[in-house]
Write an enzyme that holds these catalytic residues in place. Structure first.
Site, PDB file in Angstrom:
ATOM      1  CG  HIS B 132      -1.923   0.958   1.388  1.00  9.75           C
ATOM      2  ND1 HIS B 132      -1.701   2.258   1.753  1.00  9.75           N
ATOM      3  CD2 HIS B 132      -3.263   0.860   1.203  1.00  9.75           C
ATOM      4  CE1 HIS B 132      -2.858   2.911   1.793  1.00  9.75           C
ATOM      5  NE2 HIS B 132      -3.825   2.093   1.454  1.00  9.75           N
ATOM      6  CG  ASP B 209       0.477  -2.443   6.242  1.00  9.65           C
ATOM      7  OD1 ASP B 209      -0.459  -2.535   7.062  1.00  9.65           O
ATOM      8  OD2 ASP B 209       0.394  -1.782   5.186  1.00  9.65           O
ATOM      9  CD  GLN B 212      -6.941  -4.674   3.810  1.00 10.75           C
ATOM     10  OE1 GLN B 212      -7.902  -5.383   4.110  1.00 10.75           O
ATOM     11  NE2 GLN B 212      -7.086  -3.431   3.372  1.00 10.75           N
ATOM     12  CE  LYS B 235      -7.401  -0.375   5.753  1.00 13.28           C
ATOM     13  NZ  LYS B 235      -8.033   0.218   4.564  1.00 13.28           N
ATOM     14  CB  CYS B 375      -3.620   3.239  -1.606  1.00 17.49           C
ATOM     15  SG  CYS B 375      -4.730   4.612  -1.296  1.00 17.49           S
TER      16      CYS B 375
HETATM   17  C1  LIG Z   1      -2.421  -2.883   3.524  1.00 18.68           C
HETATM   18  C2  LIG Z   1      -2.779  -1.514   4.013  1.00 18.68           C
HETATM   19  N1  LIG Z   1      -1.855  -0.780   4.645  1.00 18.68           N
HETATM   20  C3  LIG Z   1      -2.126   0.451   5.122  1.00 18.68           C
HETATM   21  C4  LIG Z   1      -3.370   1.010   4.975  1.00 18.68           C
HETATM   22  C5  LIG Z   1      -3.593   2.387   5.504  1.00 18.68           C
HETATM   23  O1  LIG Z   1      -4.518   2.426   6.541  1.00 18.68           O
HETATM   24  P1  LIG Z   1      -5.038   3.832   7.017  1.00 18.68           P
HETATM   25  O2  LIG Z   1      -5.669   4.474   5.822  1.00 18.68           O
HETATM   26  O3  LIG Z   1      -6.014   3.566   8.077  1.00 18.68           O
HETATM   27  O4  LIG Z   1      -3.844   4.599   7.476  1.00 18.68           O
HETATM   28  C6  LIG Z   1      -4.376   0.269   4.314  1.00 18.68           C
HETATM   29  C7  LIG Z   1      -5.750   0.784   4.108  1.00 18.68           C
HETATM   30  O5  LIG Z   1      -6.028   1.807   3.545  1.00 18.68           O
HETATM   31  C8  LIG Z   1      -4.066  -1.001   3.831  1.00 18.68           C
HETATM   32  O6  LIG Z   1      -4.986  -1.735   3.188  1.00 18.68           O
END
Ligand SMILES: Cc1ncc(COP(=O)(O)O)c(C=O)c1O
Ligand SMILES: Cc1ncc(COP(=O)(O)O)c(C=O)c1O
Lengths: 147, 418, 418, 147
Positions: B132, B209, B212, B235, B375
């Protein structure tokens, strides 16, 4: 939660006439601890002789609970072997963090049992532990020093 | 649909009753079919009510307050931290740092490692091509500032992490390896054990990370063995405005602060300050108090359903969806084609109909999916597509919703084909 | 009590009906007397319900979503931004950046100015001795990193900013002047016009910490003339988890990003990224969506009461409190002694009874005040005290509550004196 | 909100057979614009001659709305004096950002009025404006170039 269960007579007495206050020589370790939330501070020195706590001297600025607690600390650990003093510390800490569920052992804690009521005031537990944590830190350093 | 894992019945229709929004209609009265949970999950009544109750009955600032309300608010806020520590199997609650979202948590790690001098000109940071943006850009910014080199794992044609050459990629020069557990675009579940083993062999820190992963599967950070794990409240049926950084205490304890101010200090003079131990050191200013309460309630909700059951449901619904989607002529799933080692996000192309147009037709039928690069631009580029349509599932998704999606996709082909 | 400003009646008892928590009892059945609003304000039902409704009816992620729910959530979230822009008189909604709290907003400015090379070894940053730690520590960290010099205004004996020598303090070397509008400890309202004029004369940027100002008085950033203004949601009847950075667009547009990831990008490749224009550039990751909705509702609530009326009430209640407190023997107010150019936070000492002990006795009577350094250690040191007790007032505070405080303080003296 | 009010016949026609697509010489300015949310991209060139837009050429990757909009842009501005072309742009932008409250002027916008329905789909407004914003940017640069 009654005010008088916090401010026991014994605590107020120690607060008004603290035992062993002031900084003295000799000492093997001096530490400075702060309660970040309120700014209360203590400078504390430990003097060990042949494995025994021969003096704990301190300059503290703080509330009744933290001042009284330093005074009781002085009463309870000076003259005791380091290992025993640290056991007293463990008992006192257990009492403070026990949320009022831990029974105080008067044999070990003497005047310290007056702090049982503090355990029910979460915001004040840190006050009661300030000097004790400083003592632990200083003693550890002093022991390392001498090792 | 009822799924049984570990001998427990999972009744998705009953679960849906906790989510009032799933009873909503959109698009002129059609029932909502929400297939965008990898973007954000819906919230059960229990979580929203916990937040409401906190604000209306126990609201006060934390840590700083000596009064009854302050003690209640502190207990509620710190209770959220304790709950999250339990939820992810953290050895200590002091290892749980609250951030505003997963992105901030990742940036926090990148910034403080850079500030600590761990990312010098001779060091390397390793990420992957399926990250991401929130796990790419912070490392680009950090390595640019420090002169370190950014390197990355590629992705195989079937959407798996390309482990060939891992020994040349992760070397004595590597300071940090940061990678996703479950890809939000491909759905891939990465073999973290292999990567962590190699990284620790060479003394590199590992950042996972888990944005998910934590919502979908049982997570135990202690046995995982990474140094940092990051995820986000919204999430996992929790509120917006809160994210989590878990870090090994000894690592956290050595790092400098990220932001300054509020309760992260030990003492302050005009000339200089000293800092509190973790987690306070990394939490400047009034923390997300009501959000911690909500996140704790979210953990309660998930545990009541059982993370094993949620994972089993996710797996089953993903398998069903992959099967049904692949019946559609011209539909190409980008990412693993089967549900093995795979999370509940399925990205695909539909002939040459642009994902915006796919999503628009689906929306007119009440079906919510995401269209775009999610993203994850580099992962899209890897597969030669600019954007995809993504359907993603969660603990409230039903087979009937997948069927509606499939019908909608067929209708989309008609709309643009005919 | 009814206050009339601009010909409008302000009925504090009616206002209190919107705050269910104010009807609560604490300490064995005593009614709550909440005098800790400078720490955090209570929330009216209207704000909490707006958040609840959002989660249960319109929840989705923003910007990224093409579907109906996503459009609704985006409109709700961006609507909060528009509402806040209006509320503070921002020339453009694109000048409103959401952070997680005021502390983050201040750190953001300090970090990006440092990253932009604006705080080199020959430059100076000027703050004041009455700042909240959140407006001290970020500048200590930033100047330490860049080699710039940190300087500060002193405070006079009566708690006012010491403007003597302003020309020697703010000079051609000054890159930034960052100061509070209203002190959270002393209550002082600073003469921003004088400071801004001098700073702009020498080409320095001005950052205003309006955390205690925006909740209490009408604010118009356009006429204020500062370059950045920072405040926080939870002190203005809004939710936790959201803060605001307002910045002049042309200044924001020149600055590099703060955190990376999410929607702050224009395009991302593995090698490098380019960034979106403000405000998106400064908002990495999923933003505080429900919190923006709540903050918008807070602005609605405040405007319905009228900021002029709120300011008049604050002034009247502060004047009343200062008068009554000074009746108490041995009580010393630290800060301005009258309500002129003064906000509704009153810090004091009570003989040599430690503030913890004062707060504890008050709490046993249902009265919530703050005891400690209120995140303003240097200001306490300036007045030779380690800590104070602080009572702070807001739009729901009554004279009867001040009377209860005064009685409580007298009782405290008895408890520790006798 | 009816799907057919978004996907007007005219829009689908332009999408399938875009007018003026491809990048051509000569040009005074070339820009590359991206819709960050979805990744749609356009590279667009403007060629001015004696104050008139003599060519707008482009390579676009994007959805039906963004592609059709680029095609309509080409129809509407090529051959017009720059000032007039920018007025057309203003009308189109006003229509798109009018949330369905702005009346389209067919005299000015010709096929562009088919985009009136897009204004009711907030997420798609950016798609419709992508090429127009690129045109604005490129024209501004081309004019500055020649100044
Ligand atoms: C794999 C992953 N990492 C990071 C994020 C970022 O999360 P957030 O937007 O809550 O900072 C997301 C979701 O948008 C994600 O799916
Ligand atoms: C003057 C001032 N500045 C900054 C802050 C920090 O606000 P927050 O804790 O919401 O970041 C506060 C409140 O704590 C404050 O009173």
């Amino acid at each position: 939660m009654n005010l008088d269960s916090l401010y026991q007579e014994i605590i107020l007495d120690h607060y008004k006439r603290p035992h062993g206050a002031g900084l003295r020589d000799p000492f093997e370790a001096e530490v400075h601890h702060v309660n970040p939330t309120c700014g209360d501070e203590i400078t504390l020195r430990v003097h060990l002789e042949a494995g025994t706590v021969s003096d704990v001297s301190y300059a503290a600025e703080g509330c009744s609970i933290s001042q009284a607690s330093a005074s009781v600390l002085n009463d309870l650990v000076v003259g005791k072997p380091v290992t025993e003093a640290l056991q007293v510390l463990d008992s006192f800490q257990a009492l403070m963090q026990g949320k009022g569920q831990v029974e105080a052992d008067e044999e070990v804690l003497e005047d310290g049992i007056a702090f049982a009521g503090v355990a029910q005031f979460p915001a004040r537990v840190k006050c009661a532990l300030l000097s004790w944590m400083a003592f632990k830190d200083a003693t550890t350093r002093a022991v390392e020093e001498s090792a | 649909m009822t799924i049984t894992a570990a001998g427990v019945d999972y009744d998705v229709l009953k679960v849906r009753e906790d989510f009032p929004i799933l009873g909503r209609t959109v698009a002129n009265g059609l029932p909502l079919v929400y297939l965008d949970s990898a973007n954000t999950s819906q919230k059960p009544r229990q979580v929203v009510e916990a937040i409401e109750r906190h604000y209306l009955e126990h609201n006060a600032n934390v840590a700083r307050a000596m009064h009854t309300l302050g003690a209640e608010a502190t207990e509620a806020f710190e209770g959220g931290r304790t709950r999250i520590a339990e939820f992810i199997g953290a050895p200590s609650r002091d290892e749980v740092v609250f951030a505003k979202n997963a992105s901030e948590a990742l940036n926090l790690v990148a910034r403080v490692l850079a500030d600590a001098g761990r990312l010098g000109a001779d060091r390397e940071v390793v990420i992957t091509e399926m990250e991401h943006h929130s796990n790419i850009v912070p490392w680009q910014l950090a390595t640019e500032r420090t002169g370190a080199t950014l390197r990355w794992f590629g992705v195989t044609d079937d959407g798996r992490l390309d482990l060939d050459g891992i020994e040349q990629l992760i070397t004595e020069r590597t300071a940090v390896v940061s990678l996703t557990w479950v890809s939000n675009m491909l759905g891939t579940v990465n073999p973290l054990d292999v990567v962590i083993r190699r990284a620790h062999e060479v003394g590199a820190l590992v950042v996972v990370d888990a944005s998910q992963a934590v919502p979908q599967m049982p997570v135990d950070v202690a046995s995982l063995g990474a140094d940092f794990v990051v995820f986000t409240g919204h999430k996992m049926v929790g509120p917006t405005g809160i994210g989590v950084l878990w870090g090994r205490y000894d690592v956290l304890a050595e790092l400098p602060p990220f932001l300054g101010g509020g309760e992260m200090i030990e003492t302050v003079t005009m000339e200089r300050s000293t800092f509190a131990p973790p987690p306070a050191r990394f939490e400047a200013g009034t923390p997300p108090i009501a959000q911690s309460v909500g996140l704790g309630a979210a953990a309660d909700y998930l545990d009541a359903l059982g993370m094993e059951n949620i994972a089993a449901h996710e797996h089953a619904i993903t398998a069903y969806a992959l099967g049904r989607l692949q019946e559609i002529d011209g539909l190409r799933v980008v990412g693993p084609q089967t549900a093995e080692e795979r999370g509940g996000a399925v990205s695909f192309t539909l002939g040459d109909i642009h994902p915006h147009d796919v999503a628009q037709v689906l929306d007119s039928r009440g079906i919510a999916v995401r269209a775009g690069h999610h993203c994850a631009k580099p992962a899209h580029r890897r597969f030669g597509v600019q954007s995809t349509t993504r359907a993603s599932f969660y603990l409230y998704t039903t087979e009937a919703e997948i069927d509606a999606l499939v019908e909608g996709l067929v209708a989309t082909q008609k709309y643009f084909g005919g």
